[in-house]
Structures are given as C-alpha cells and as structure tokens.
Design a protein around this motif. Sequence first.
Motif, PDB file in Angstrom:
ATOM      1  N   SER A 158      -6.609   0.166 -15.800  1.00  0.00           N
ATOM      2  CA  SER A 158      -5.429  -0.116 -16.624  1.00  0.00           C
ATOM      3  C   SER A 158      -4.177   0.603 -16.139  1.00  0.00           C
ATOM      4  N   GLU A 159      -4.330   1.542 -15.194  1.00  0.00           N
ATOM      5  CA  GLU A 159      -3.190   2.269 -14.641  1.00  0.00           C
ATOM      6  C   GLU A 159      -2.921   1.736 -13.230  1.00  0.00           C
ATOM      7  N   PRO A 160      -1.691   1.335 -12.936  1.00  0.00           N
ATOM      8  CA  PRO A 160      -1.424   0.726 -11.634  1.00  0.00           C
ATOM      9  C   PRO A 160      -1.877   1.546 -10.434  1.00  0.00           C
ATOM     10  N   HIS A 161      -1.736   2.865 -10.502  1.00  0.00           N
ATOM     11  CA  HIS A 161      -2.072   3.680  -9.332  1.00  0.00           C
ATOM     12  C   HIS A 161      -3.551   3.575  -8.953  1.00  0.00           C
ATOM     13  N   GLN A 162      -4.397   3.114  -9.873  1.00  0.00           N
ATOM     14  CA  GLN A 162      -5.822   2.986  -9.557  1.00  0.00           C
ATOM     15  C   GLN A 162      -6.061   1.936  -8.473  1.00  0.00           C
ATOM     16  N   ALA A 163      -5.268   0.878  -8.474  1.00  0.00           N
ATOM     17  CA  ALA A 163      -5.383  -0.132  -7.409  1.00  0.00           C
ATOM     18  C   ALA A 163      -4.974   0.454  -6.071  1.00  0.00           C
ATOM     19  N   ASN A 164      -3.931   1.288  -6.070  1.00  0.00           N
ATOM     20  CA  ASN A 164      -3.511   1.922  -4.823  1.00  0.00           C
ATOM     21  C   ASN A 164      -4.569   2.895  -4.319  1.00  0.00           C
ATOM     22  N   ALA A 165      -5.233   3.604  -5.236  1.00  0.00           N
ATOM     23  CA  ALA A 165      -6.304   4.516  -4.823  1.00  0.00           C
ATOM     24  C   ALA A 165      -7.445   3.748  -4.167  1.00  0.00           C
ATOM     25  N   ALA A 189       3.238   5.504  -6.716  1.00  0.00           N
ATOM     26  CA  ALA A 189       2.700   4.502  -7.639  1.00  0.00           C
ATOM     27  C   ALA A 189       2.911   4.937  -9.089  1.00  0.00           C
ATOM     28  N   ARG A 190       2.707   6.212  -9.364  1.00  0.00           N
ATOM     29  CA  ARG A 190       2.911   6.709 -10.730  1.00  0.00           C
ATOM     30  C   ARG A 190       4.393   6.689 -11.094  1.00  0.00           C
ATOM     31  N   ARG A 191       5.254   7.111 -10.155  1.00  0.00           N
ATOM     32  CA  ARG A 191       6.696   7.102 -10.426  1.00  0.00           C
ATOM     33  C   ARG A 191       7.187   5.685 -10.663  1.00  0.00           C
ATOM     34  N   ALA A 192       6.672   4.741  -9.895  1.00  0.00           N
ATOM     35  CA  ALA A 192       7.091   3.352 -10.050  1.00  0.00           C
ATOM     36  C   ALA A 192       6.751   2.827 -11.435  1.00  0.00           C
ATOM     37  N   ALA A 193       5.547   3.133 -11.915  1.00  0.00           N
ATOM     38  CA  ALA A 193       5.150   2.684 -13.251  1.00  0.00           C
ATOM     39  C   ALA A 193       6.054   3.289 -14.318  1.00  0.00           C
ATOM     40  N   GLU A 194       6.366   4.570 -14.179  1.00  0.00           N
ATOM     41  CA  GLU A 194       7.235   5.244 -15.151  1.00  0.00           C
ATOM     42  C   GLU A 194       8.650   4.671 -15.129  1.00  0.00           C
ATOM     43  N   LEU A 195       9.167   4.431 -13.928  1.00  0.00           N
ATOM     44  CA  LEU A 195      10.533   3.916 -13.799  1.00  0.00           C
ATOM     45  C   LEU A 195      10.653   2.520 -14.395  1.00  0.00           C
ATOM     46  N   THR A 244       0.866  -1.178   0.000  1.00  0.00           N
ATOM     47  CA  THR A 244       0.000   0.000   0.000  1.00  0.00           C
ATOM     48  C   THR A 244       0.899   1.223   0.000  1.00  0.00           C
ATOM     49  N   ILE A 245       0.943   1.922  -1.127  1.00  0.00           N
ATOM     50  CA  ILE A 245       1.838   3.073  -1.277  1.00  0.00           C
ATOM     51  C   ILE A 245       1.051   4.283  -1.762  1.00  0.00           C
ATOM     52  N   LEU A 247      -6.494  -6.398  -5.030  1.00  0.00           N
ATOM     53  CA  LEU A 247      -6.949  -5.225  -5.766  1.00  0.00           C
ATOM     54  C   LEU A 247      -5.883  -4.928  -6.821  1.00  0.00           C
ATOM     55  N   ALA A 248      -6.152  -5.253  -8.057  1.00  0.00           N
ATOM     56  CA  ALA A 248      -5.111  -5.207  -9.088  1.00  0.00           C
ATOM     57  C   ALA A 248      -5.436  -4.187 -10.175  1.00  0.00           C
ATOM     58  N   ALA A 249      -4.398  -3.550 -10.684  1.00  0.00           N
ATOM     59  CA  ALA A 249      -4.574  -2.626 -11.807  1.00  0.00           C
ATOM     60  C   ALA A 249      -3.297  -2.591 -12.631  1.00  0.00           C
ATOM     61  N   GLY A 250      -3.489  -2.431 -13.938  1.00  0.00           N
ATOM     62  CA  GLY A 250      -2.390  -2.381 -14.889  1.00  0.00           C
ATOM     63  C   GLY A 250      -2.872  -2.912 -16.224  1.00  0.00           C
ATOM     64  N   PRO A 251      -1.981  -2.993 -17.202  1.00  0.00           N
ATOM     65  CA  PRO A 251      -2.372  -3.478 -18.527  1.00  0.00           C
ATOM     66  C   PRO A 251      -2.945  -4.897 -18.473  1.00  0.00           C
ATOM     67  N   ASP A 252      -3.963  -5.143 -19.296  1.00  0.00           N
ATOM     68  CA  ASP A 252      -4.655  -6.435 -19.272  1.00  0.00           C
ATOM     69  C   ASP A 252      -3.714  -7.605 -19.513  1.00  0.00           C
TER      70      ASP A 252
END
Length: 293
Positions: A162-169, A101-107, A95-96, A135-140
């Motif tokens: 489809s965006e990882p940060h949505q699961a964190n939200a 979460a956005r920076r992690a996806a970009e990195l 839980t971050i 609770l999962a989010a990201g590309p299918d």
Amino acid sequence: MAALTVGFVGLGSMGRGMAANLVRSGFSVQVWNRSPGPVKALVEQGARPAADLAGIFGNDIVVSMLADDRAVESNLHDPGLLEGARARLHINMATISLPLARRAAELHAEHKIGYLAAPVLGRAEVAEAGKLNILAAGPDELLEQAEPLFAAMGQRTWRLGSEPHQANAAKISANFLLACAIESLAEATSLAEASGVKPADLVELLTNTLFPGPAYTGYGSMISERRYEPAGFRLVLGMKDVNLALEAGGEQHVPLPFGGVLRDAFLDAVAHGDADRDWSAVAEVARRRAGLD
C-alpha cells in the motif's frame, strides 16, 4: 462523460513502447520528452504533443518513465508544477531510490495528487510488445484506477503493498539479483574459457539443465557472444541500480556483501568505456581479470 486523458513523460527506449501501447489501446495520450524526435514519432501514431510539463499535468493521469532520481526530481517535483496540476493521479514507473520514493509520495499528497510507484521488469522489446511485468504499490483505490493503463502496457501487474516505495524496493531487489546473475555468468564463462571450454557450450549446458529461464538464457548468450550492442539496458543504469541496492541495504541494515563486488566491477566497466553498452558488458571485466583479452 469525457474520455480519460493521459500525459506521458519520458520517451526513452522503454517509454516509447509503453506510450505507443497506450495509444493503440485507445487512450487519449499527450506526450512530452526533452528531445523532440520521439515526440514526433508518437504524434504520427496518434498521440498529442505537449508544449511543456504543465500541459502534461493538465491531463487526468500522468505516467512518467524517466531514467533516475535526478531526472525525476528536476522535472517532476517542482512545487509550482504540482500546485497548478489538474491531474488526479501520477504513476511513476521509474526505478528510483527509496528516500526519493517516500518524498515523492509526501509531495504529491501535499498537493492532493494521487501517487503510485510502478517500475517494470522487461527490456525495450518487451515494452514494445506490451508484455512488461509491472511492480505496483500504493493505495488500492488508485491501483484500481491505474489497472486499465497497466493492462495496456504489461502482461501482469504485481501488487506489492500500500506504500509506493515498496514497489521500488522490489524493483531494486530484482535488478540486484539480475546483476548478480550477470556477474556470476561472466565469472563462470571466463573460468570455462580459460580452461579451453567454449563459453557458448557452457551457456547452452547451463540453460538447458540447471539454470533455465530468460535471465540466464538471454544474458548468457550475450556474454558468450560478447554481443553488447544495441544496449537493452545501459551499463551505467545498471551501476545506478547496484548503488540503489547498496543504499537501501544500508538504510534497512541489510548487509549485501556481493554488492561491493558488483559496484567495483561496474566502475571498472565504466572506466574502460562501456557505460553506454548493455549492462551485460560488465562481463568484459571478468575477462580482463582472467587475462583473456
């Protein structure tokens, strides 16, 4: 074809059970943890030890379950680590915060490593039983790759975008609501007790009529019995999640007026030495305010 290999980082109270379920499901699991005790226990169950994080990122898929932003960033966001990684997918189940979460996806995208966020609902005993809600989010296509692992660790996977940060939200929102439930239980039982009603009697009434379900039943019994140890979820981590909700609310211009009440209650609890007790120990703050101690 060679068997899929999994590297698992973070063998705390939740991660131990999750990694063990992957081993029991037949995955080739390599584990790393800052302290060696949990690694030894998982190796005895069939996991392989890793000398360092570079070894973990030499597996096909990495699963991480760390405590907070600082642990994730300091351990897993080293460009050198990601540059040399063989892993094709990293599933971050911590839980971050939404910015991290956005920076992690970009990195990860910069280093051509797939990235999913998959925080969980459930305490340590639920993790051990493989009954987590994930609770999962990201590309299918990445979610499809991860599904066999999710099936080994949880009873249901909720796809939330489809965006990882949505699961964190979603996880931050869920924990915020749980904190609200705990605080409202604390205040209600304090009011009842001050009026001569046994807290256990009130909780039994509420959970069998107006508020059935695991949150009110489980936390209600802990609060009425003042039973906060062993900690299923440490109070200091609950305070962290309340702060994450307030931060997300500010970012999205969503007022969370009760969040300030929760923050102050958790700060009070920490100041009184309850940081490592279960987060339901925040109920002691309501008792102190009501003069019940």
